[in-house]
Design a protein around this motif. Structure first.
Motif, PDB file in Angstrom:
ATOM      1  N   ARG A  62       0.832  -1.188   0.000  1.00 62.45           N
ATOM      2  CA  ARG A  62       0.000   0.000   0.000  1.00 62.45           C
ATOM      3  C   ARG A  62       0.872   1.244   0.000  1.00 62.45           C
ATOM      4  O   ARG A  62       2.069   1.177   0.254  1.00 62.45           O
ATOM      5  N   LEU A  66      -0.305   4.282   1.529  1.00 60.48           N
ATOM      6  CA  LEU A  66      -0.586   5.151   2.670  1.00 60.48           C
ATOM      7  C   LEU A  66       0.368   4.851   3.806  1.00 60.48           C
ATOM      8  O   LEU A  66       0.731   3.706   4.060  1.00 60.48           O
ATOM      9  N   GLY A  72       0.533   4.935   7.690  1.00 60.51           N
ATOM     10  CA  GLY A  72      -0.286   5.052   8.877  1.00 60.51           C
ATOM     11  C   GLY A  72      -1.639   4.401   8.701  1.00 60.51           C
ATOM     12  O   GLY A  72      -2.004   3.942   7.626  1.00 60.51           O
ATOM     13  N   LYS A  73      -2.364   4.337   9.786  1.00 61.21           N
ATOM     14  CA  LYS A  73      -3.689   3.736   9.786  1.00 61.21           C
ATOM     15  C   LYS A  73      -4.725   4.838   9.896  1.00 61.21           C
ATOM     16  O   LYS A  73      -4.610   5.732  10.733  1.00 61.21           O
ATOM     17  N   PHE A  74      -5.711   4.754   9.064  1.00 58.95           N
ATOM     18  CA  PHE A  74      -6.706   5.808   9.045  1.00 58.95           C
ATOM     19  C   PHE A  74      -8.124   5.295   9.143  1.00 58.95           C
ATOM     20  O   PHE A  74      -9.065   6.052   8.939  1.00 58.95           O
ATOM     21  N   ASP A  75      -8.297   4.038   9.425  1.00 61.22           N
ATOM     22  CA  ASP A  75      -9.656   3.534   9.534  1.00 61.22           C
ATOM     23  C   ASP A  75     -10.379   4.242  10.674  1.00 61.22           C
ATOM     24  O   ASP A  75      -9.845   4.410  11.776  1.00 61.22           O
ATOM     25  N   MET A  80     -11.187   7.251  10.631  1.00 61.92           N
ATOM     26  CA  MET A  80     -10.823   8.667  10.658  1.00 61.92           C
ATOM     27  C   MET A  80     -11.328   9.360   9.417  1.00 61.92           C
ATOM     28  O   MET A  80     -11.326   8.794   8.333  1.00 61.92           O
ATOM     29  N   ILE A 110      -7.037  14.300  10.536  1.00 56.56           N
ATOM     30  CA  ILE A 110      -5.617  13.968  10.508  1.00 56.56           C
ATOM     31  C   ILE A 110      -4.822  15.227  10.832  1.00 56.56           C
ATOM     32  O   ILE A 110      -4.999  16.264  10.185  1.00 56.56           O
ATOM     33  N   PRO A 148      -2.148  10.977   3.318  1.00 65.78           N
ATOM     34  CA  PRO A 148      -3.370  11.014   2.508  1.00 65.78           C
ATOM     35  C   PRO A 148      -3.726  12.398   2.014  1.00 65.78           C
ATOM     36  O   PRO A 148      -4.349  12.526   0.966  1.00 65.78           O
TER      37      PRO A 148
END
Lengths: 227, 548, 384, 331
Positions: B21, B23, B25-28, B30, B35, B121
């Motif tokens: 991937r 991206l 970091g984790k953005f689920d 969010m 951010i 992102p």
């Protein structure tokens, strides 16, 4: 369309109870008589495309050797060799055509009749290749213009589907005999339930030596011939 | 090699950890507006010095840093921003249509080199535009205001300004995003608008504005005064004589010359730009061109482009002004990316018509440059390609056999002009080993150097190296597959910015200007036996014989 | 990667234009057929299958022959085929597509084609043929495309791609086996009612398909400067030779079984084809040409010195393909319907409309193959 | 998830409104006459305003995104579609964008692999899904002409003929019904499946998809599942087409759901991203020829900027220029 009388359909049919069959007495069948052919084709709106490659026929007369090729030809009388034999769909017990059809457009009814769903047929003609008797016809062109006289006894078919003899199932449901049997002036055609030992056809078969077309293929035809 | 950039290994490790991937970091769970914005060493450019702003009469001069909590925004900054946005929406259909039409299809998402390099992102072009669009909806679209969260609207706060500053300085206006957008939405246009708005309240970039002030005063970004300018070029003349034995003779501010040659000042001052300048001088001498160089309009580039349309026009105006004064017939422009974006798409509209100039005709070949008949300014690559096509140059491509080349389509020239074939034609004629980079990374899909549009500051090295990662990755591909060691480009900023980028990602790959290679290959009349290229590197097959 | 097929030189676009013109001709002819019915063809109630099914039968073999590259490459790690495996896979896609187009062209009611799936009939070989052909097309298309995409990106293809490729190997055998069973399961058609039909189909498929692949390598080398390598070509020639031998052998066994047993029903079809029957013998010269050409071609392919010469190799491959096309397409189908169940012999001649539709479908297949190969070669030979 | 559920619930609520209104409120006239006219008015006026608004704003500079070789030297092979040199080719470019989604056809997907290594694979699913969605939608809308004309126009009749080629159901199966459903499903799912799409999607991105999906579902249900009497529908259609105001004959509630959702969609278009149908024609990066060096593009508001003249420059540096031997205007 006129209303359908559903009283004849009060009972759910029992598979295997009835098996329609036909016995053709070629001795009585006149060589140049085509009454049955005319009647059948008229009642079923079969187009007249004879003489062309696009010919459609449900019932017709063939030569002895053509109809019964695997029957012994040796030492037959000239009369027999030149006899015309009525040929139609055999409504086989083990029909290769129903096995071949990819859409179940051709199917075997509860009463032994091999029938068709003209709305299902995709016109692949696999059934025609499968039938070892040449009993099937394909509507290579639009049949309707070639029907001289339209009859309201049976629907017309469209271009691109296969059709064949249906033992006049529309008449049978009314308790009537097939049109060809009905129309035969010589009473050469005997129609009946093969499962009924007391039926006329069973008695006739038992009484006479009968032949079938290509019995060696294991299709178990429902049409018998007295030569 | 810079305290502002992470170690190559660390960055590689970061990429390794997030593959396949993109991206970081984790953005689920969010939303993008949740951010946070984080300024750290290497991801922000030093703001303009107060004196620079005063020179330019730009608002809100002060000392501040991105890491400050309070950016000392001027009073009524909200109103300033809103009014500025309204004004630009009124004057730029592009801004309005781009604000309205995005369907957030995401086609542009993985097309931006800054997103590919940072995994942030908000560096997706669609998100970058949403930074402004969310304010645009709040302030402009009454219907959408009703459903705030539903439509992604938000209020204008200082945090929004910080976010704008962060992310509109992580866009090099390369326009790659607009290549893939089904609506043609060009985030570079939105970046231009956002930067203009930020300049209205004094949020800016010294690395852009200091050269703008320099260019305004001295005619070039570096602030080179006329005698210095001449001295630098004469120094290159000496170098040319050292290498080739031929003494070229450029003239300065000469009235009556047929052609005015304008090139970025980096070609006169910095490595490796000066070698391209040598190539120009050799070429002009080779064909006996009647040209002159202006110390007044001594800058091809235009950092005003990265500032505002007005400043772009102001700096660009000097070209026609000087051309008219010197009475030249037409202008020949050197290799630069943003220079030619301005010349091609803005110059005539802003400072034309140039009726005092003539439709460009090559004095050597007689070719009419009909595509430049209004602007009357011809790209050096078009000029040289025409010369080569007509066999007007004596070239020995074997002289560049010590280089295995690939070509970098500079964003501005690629997606702002559509110049793909001319430089390749020239390159294939002056060197024998040329390998294209992977297909999705060249021509209209070319990747930015990561340092364009005024983001070439050393303190921005972290983001520069990340932003340049896709380009460097493509170079690594041809380096590995074809042993390419030379990256050729026709952009002055590229020559400056791709050099550290290659040092960081692909050590051993050097950056060349196209006309440096032309200069290497030119067989000059009266030249001595050449064993070195313009950089004084030995040329394969041309070593000095032991006898000598 | 599809855009690769949208770029090309003059020759490429000329070829595409020619194909499109032929496709236009075919589409026009098909429209006529759709409007007027299959009556515009030369088929009748006696010869109810014609040139369409003949092409279908032949092309199923061509589609299956890709396994002759895929199987050695993926199961036996024959590196020689590494460059042209994709060519085989895309040839299979093109051939399978043509197969289905020929079936559609042969249908009386193509608008009801979904009935095969809406009313599934496991007892029907056509049902299975539809499944295996569609499956084979998608297996090759997806796996070939995925492998090509991975190569384009410079990464290894996903693990499921290998699984698909392995599945496609038995699937290749299955498509021709099912096709053979289409014919072999029909009582009364004595030419087809033989256990040898399936292996004969496979042998002829591998012989002709491999020969087509050899010819394709020559074409690609000439047109696209893409050379599969003499090693691959030699291996293919050997495969084609032995498959050709097997094919001839099976034909010989058919002759022996029919004539030695002296069963009239079994003899009649072969007599009609090779010697004439009841005064009808329109195919006799073609069948003999096919037999002789096949023998000569196989002979050349079996001879190392001859097959090493490109001229001989090309000639042998062309001869083998033509031989098998005549045998498998024309002879097998027509011979199967003659004599008719009523012991008649009917001559079949395709009509212009029929031929146009056939050419159009071939053009579609060639266009698809051209574009797929264009993409494949562009990826494999990409400069970057 | 909330930004997905909200638009979904909203569409469901919108679908319930006419159902309840007609079934229990007998609001046939409102939903059959008033709302359609209102929605159409909003659409027409809204889009008109949008277009006028867009046209009203100037295009100060020629900023086409040049995705191909420009026209320069005679022997250089140009790409007239990606870098149009004249208005005609620029128009061709826009049309190819509008009808073939050219830019999306170019789409790639970037992935990181070991090394680190960026790989760009072709990625045309969005192109395919979008194209299928839009073309099916267009065909479906065109096919509705049979409700508004006494006899369906011949071109639309031909479209119908091909659209119902497959003979599998009664009433005739329309291929575009299946395609549009599949396309909508794909477009919705892809916004879930990709991490980037989850981040960048707003509720307003899901709403039109769910709304159109609801319309399509209601329509399919009317034709194949619940079945609605089409004769009064035709009557209503003819009334609306002739700007009549007669009350509609009784029609199933599902039809009013279908119609109301269509009205919502029509009214929503001018205020949403759906204006992209017009925006694409207006996009300066696509609809301008790349000839700004050959033909001057006029900026209506081109400001007069005072720049540093040569005279001012020479005044400051005259001595140094003399010393360096650079020509000066004033000695």
């Amino acid at each position: 369309l006129e209303p359908t009388d559903t009283s004849n359909f009060t009972k759910k049919p029992t598979p295997g109870k009835v098996r329609w069959g036909m016995l053709v007495d070629t001795r009585k069948c006149l060589g140049n008589c085509t009454e049955c052919v005319v009647r059948c084709h008229h009642d079923h709106n079969v187009p007249d495309l004879s003489g062309t490659k696009n010919e459609v026929k449900w019932i017709w007369k063939s030569g002895y050797e053509e109809a019964l090729p695997t029957a012994s030809q040796q030492f037959q009388t000239d009369e027999v060799k030149h006899r015309k034999v009525l040929t139609l769909c055999n409504h086989c017990e083990e029909p290769p055509c129903t096995r071949a059809c990819p859409t179940e457009a051709t199917f075997k009814r509860w009463d032994g009749i091999v029938s068709m769903d003209y709305h299902r047929c995709i016109g692949c003609r696999f059934c025609m290749a499968a039938c070892p008797y040449g009993s099937r016809s394909f509507n290579w062109v639009d049949p309707r213009p070639h029907v001289a006289e339209l009859s309201n006894t049976y629907p017309t078919r469209m271009r691109g589907v296969v059709e064949k003899c249906n033992f006049c199932s529309e008449r049978l449901v009314k308790g009537e005999l097939p049109a060809c049997v009905d129309s035969c002036p010589q009473k050469a055609l005997i129609f009946g339930d093969l499962n009924d030992p007391n039926s006329e056809i069973r008695r006739m078969i038992a009484a006479n030596e009968t032949m079938q077309r290509k019995p060696e293929l294991g299709t178990l035809p429902s049409v018998f011939y007295i030569i | 090699m810079s305290k502002y950039a992470p170690k190559t290994e660390e960055l590689k490790k970061e990429f390794e950890e997030k593959k396949p991937r993109l991206l970081k970091g984790k953005f689920d769970g969010m939303d993008w507006w949740d951010i946070p914005v984080e300024f750290r060493d290497g991801n922000w450019c030093f703001p303009a010095k107060p004196e620079v702003l005063e020179d330019l009469h730009f608002p809100n001069p002060r000392k501040w840093a991105a890491t400050d909590k309070d950016w000392q925004l001027p009073a009524n900054w909200e109103k300033t921003i809103r009014d500025g946005m309204k004004d630009r929406l009124k004057r730029f259909r592009s801004f309005k249509v781009f604000m309205d039409s995005c369907v957030r299809c995401g086609a542009c998402a993985d097309k931006c080199h800054f997103f590919l390099g940072t995994g942030d992102p908000k560096n997706m072009p669609v998100m970058r535009a949403e930074l402004v669009r969310s304010i645009y909806r709040q302030d402009v679209n009454a219907f959408a205001r009703v459903l705030t969260k539903f439509s992604g609207s938000r209020k204008l706060t200082p945090e929004v300004i910080k976010e704008w500053h962060m992310y509109f300085n992580q866009c090099t206006e390369c326009r790659r995003c607009s290549v893939f957008c089904p609506m043609g939405i060009d985030t570079a246009e939105i970046t231009m608008m956002a930067r203009e708005l930020l300049n209205l309240i004094g949020v800016n970039n010294n690395w852009i504005l200091a050269p703008v002030a320099n260019c305004n005063r001295t005619g070039n970004h570096l602030g080179i005064e006329p005698h210095t300018f001449k001295q630098n070029i004469m120094s290159l003349v000496d170098d040319i004589e050292d290498v080739t034995g031929v003494k070229v003779n450029p003239t300065f501010n000469r009235k009556g010359a047929e052609i005015l040659f304008i090139t970025p000042s980096g070609d006169v001052f910095g490595d490796p730009g000066v070698y391209t300048m040598m190539g120009y001088l050799l070429l002009f001498h080779h064909i006996g061109l009647d040209y002159t160089i202006s110390t007044y309009a001594s800058e091809g580039g235009n950092f005003g482009t990265f500032t505002s349309n007005e400043m772009m026009k102001k700096l660009n105006a000097k070209m026609y002004h000087e051309a008219k004064r010197l009475g030249v017939k037409w202008i020949l422009g050197g290799e630069c990316g943003h220079m030619w974006r301005v010349v091609h798409q803005y110059m005539s509209t802003m400072n034309g018509p140039a009726d005092f100039l003539q439709e460009p005709v090559s004095p050597i070949t007689g070719t009419k440059f009909t595509n430049a008949k209004e602007t009357k300014m011809v790209h050096i690559a078009e000029f040289t390609a025409d010369l080569i096509k007509h066999n007007k140059l004596k070239l020995d491509p074997k002289r560049n056999d010590h280089l295995r080349t690939t070509f970098h389509d500079s964003c501005n020239v690629a997606r702002g002009m559509g110049m793909f074939e001319e430089p390749r034609y020239i390159l294939n004629k002056v060197c024998n080993t040329f390998h294209e980079m992977p297909e999705n990374t060249i021509r209209e899909q070319t990747f930015c150097c990561g340092s364009g549009s005024g983001l070439n500051a050393e303190e921005f090295m972290d983001i520069r190296m990340r932003g340049g990662f896709p380009r460097a990755n493509a170079v690594a591909h041809v380096k590995e597959k074809h042993k390419v060691d030379s990256l050729v480009t026709i952009c002055a900023i590229d020559r400056a910015s791709l050099t550290p980028l290659m040092r960081y990602w692909n050590p051993g790959v050097s950056v060349y200007g196209l006309h440096e290679l032309v200069g290497n290959a030119l067989i000059m009349e009266g030249e001595k036996k050449r064993t070195e290229d313009l950089r004084e590197d030995d040329m394969v097959g041309f070593e000095e014989d032991d006898d000598e | 990667m599809i855009e690769k097929a949208l770029k090309g030189g003059r020759g490429y676009w000329t070829w595409v234009a020619i194909l499109l013109a032929v496709i236009g001709l075919g589409v026009t002819a098909y429209a006529r057929q759709m409007t007027l019915g299959l009556g515009v063809t030369g088929m009748g109630r006696d010869i109810s299958w014609g040139v369409y099914i003949a092409q279908f039968t032949f092309l199923v073999g061509v589609a299956a022959s890709a396994v002759m590259l895929v199987l050695p490459y993926y199961l036996h790690n024959q590196k020689a085929f590494s460059k042209i495996v994709i060519v085989g896979e895309f040839l299979a896609v093109s051939a399978a597509l043509m197969c289905m187009l020929f079936i559609l062209a042969d249908m009386g009611r193509p608008d009801r084609v979904l009935n095969v799936l809406l009313h599934p009939s496991p007892h029907s070989m056509v049902f299975w043929d539809v499944l295996v052909l569609n499956g084979y097309l998608f297996l090759n298309l997806i796996s070939g495309w995925a492998v090509l995409g991975a190569e384009r990106k410079g990464v290894k293809p996903a693990s499921w791609v290998k699984a698909l490729i392995y599945i496609s190997i038995p699937w290749a055998f299955s498509i021709h086996t099912v096709t053979a069973f289409l014919f072999a399961g029909l009582p009364g058609r004595h030419l087809w009612l033989t256990a040898v039909l399936a292996p004969r189909f496979l042998a002829s498929a591998f012989a002709a398909g491999t020969a087509i692949l050899i010819l394709l390598t020559f074409i690609l080398k000439r047109v696209a400067k893409f050379d599969a390598g003499p090693e691959a070509r030699t291996k293919l020639a050997v495969l084609s030779a032995y498959a050709g031998v097997a094919n001839l052998f099976f034909l010989g066994t058919e002759f022996f079984t029919a004539f030695y047993s002296n069963v009239p029903a079994h003899m009649h079809s072969l007599q009609y084809l090779y010697f004439g029957l009841d005064g009808h013998g329109p195919l006799v010269p073609y069948m003999w040409f096919s037999l002789i050409a096949g023998i000569i071609s196989v002979g050349v392919l079996l001879s190392p010195p001859l097959r090493r010469q490109n001229g001989w190799l090309i000639a042998a491959c062309i001869g083998l393909v033509v031989s098998i096309w005549i045998d498998k397409g024309v002879g097998l189908i027509i011979g199967g319907f003659n004599p008719t169940p009523l012991e008649a012999i009917v001559d079949y001649i395709p009509t212009f409309t029929e031929i146009s539709v056939t050419l159009g479908i071939w053009a579609i297949g060639l266009l698809v193959l051209t574009m797929l190969l264009k993409v494949a070669i562009a990826v494999k030979t990409q400069e970057a | 998830m909330r930004k997905v559920l909200q638009p979904l619930l909203l569409v469901l609520v919108l679908a319930l409104i006419p159902y309840v209104g007609v079934t229990y409120g007998k609001l046939d006239y409102l939903f059959g006459i008033i709302i359609p006219y209102t929605a159409v008015a909003i659409l027409v006026l809204g889009m008109l305003w949008r277009l006028i608004d867009w046209v009203r704003r100037p295009v100060p500079f020629r900023i086409p995104t040049t995705c191909g070789q420009e026209k320069s030297l005679d022997w250089v092979k140009t790409n007239p579609l990606e870098s149009p040199s004249n208005p005609f080719m620029a128009a061709m470019r826009v049309l190819s964008e509008v009808f073939l989604f050219r830019s999306l056809f170019r789409n790639t997907k970037a992935e990181l692999h070991g090394g680190p290594k960026l790989a760009y694979g072709s990625h045309k699913w969005l192109w395919l899904g979008g194209l299928a969605f839009h073309w099916s939608l267009l065909i479906i809308v065109l096919r509705h002409a049979r409700f508004f004309f006494m006899t369906t126009p011949a071109p639309i009749e031909m479209i119908e003929t091909f659209d119902r080629f497959l003979d599998v159901t009664v009433p005739a199966f329309f291929i575009t019904d299946a395609i549009v459903l599949a396309a909508i499903t794909f477009l919705v799912l892809r916004r879930f499946s990709d991490e980037k799409m989850r981040l960048l999607s707003l509720s307003t991105d899901y709403f039109p998809l769910f709304l159109i999906g609801g319309i399509v579902t209601a329509g399919i249900s009317m034709r194949y599942v619940t079945k609605v009497n089409v004769m009064p529908v035709k009557g209503l259609g003819m009334t609306l087409a002739s700007f009549g105001f007669t009350a509609p004959e009784p029609i199933g509630a599902l039809f009013y759901v279908h119609l109301f959702l269509v009205c919502v969609l029509l009214a929503y278009i001018p205020f949403s991203k759906l204006v992209h149908m017009g925006g694409i024609f207006m996009s300066p990066t696509r609809n301008l020829p790349n000839d700004s060096r050959a033909k001057r593009h006029k900026n209506p508001w081109n400001p007069d900027i005072k720049f540093r003249s040569y005279a001012e420059y020479e005044d400051e540096f005259r001595e140094k220029m003399k010393k360096a031997g650079i020509p000066v205007d004033k000695q």
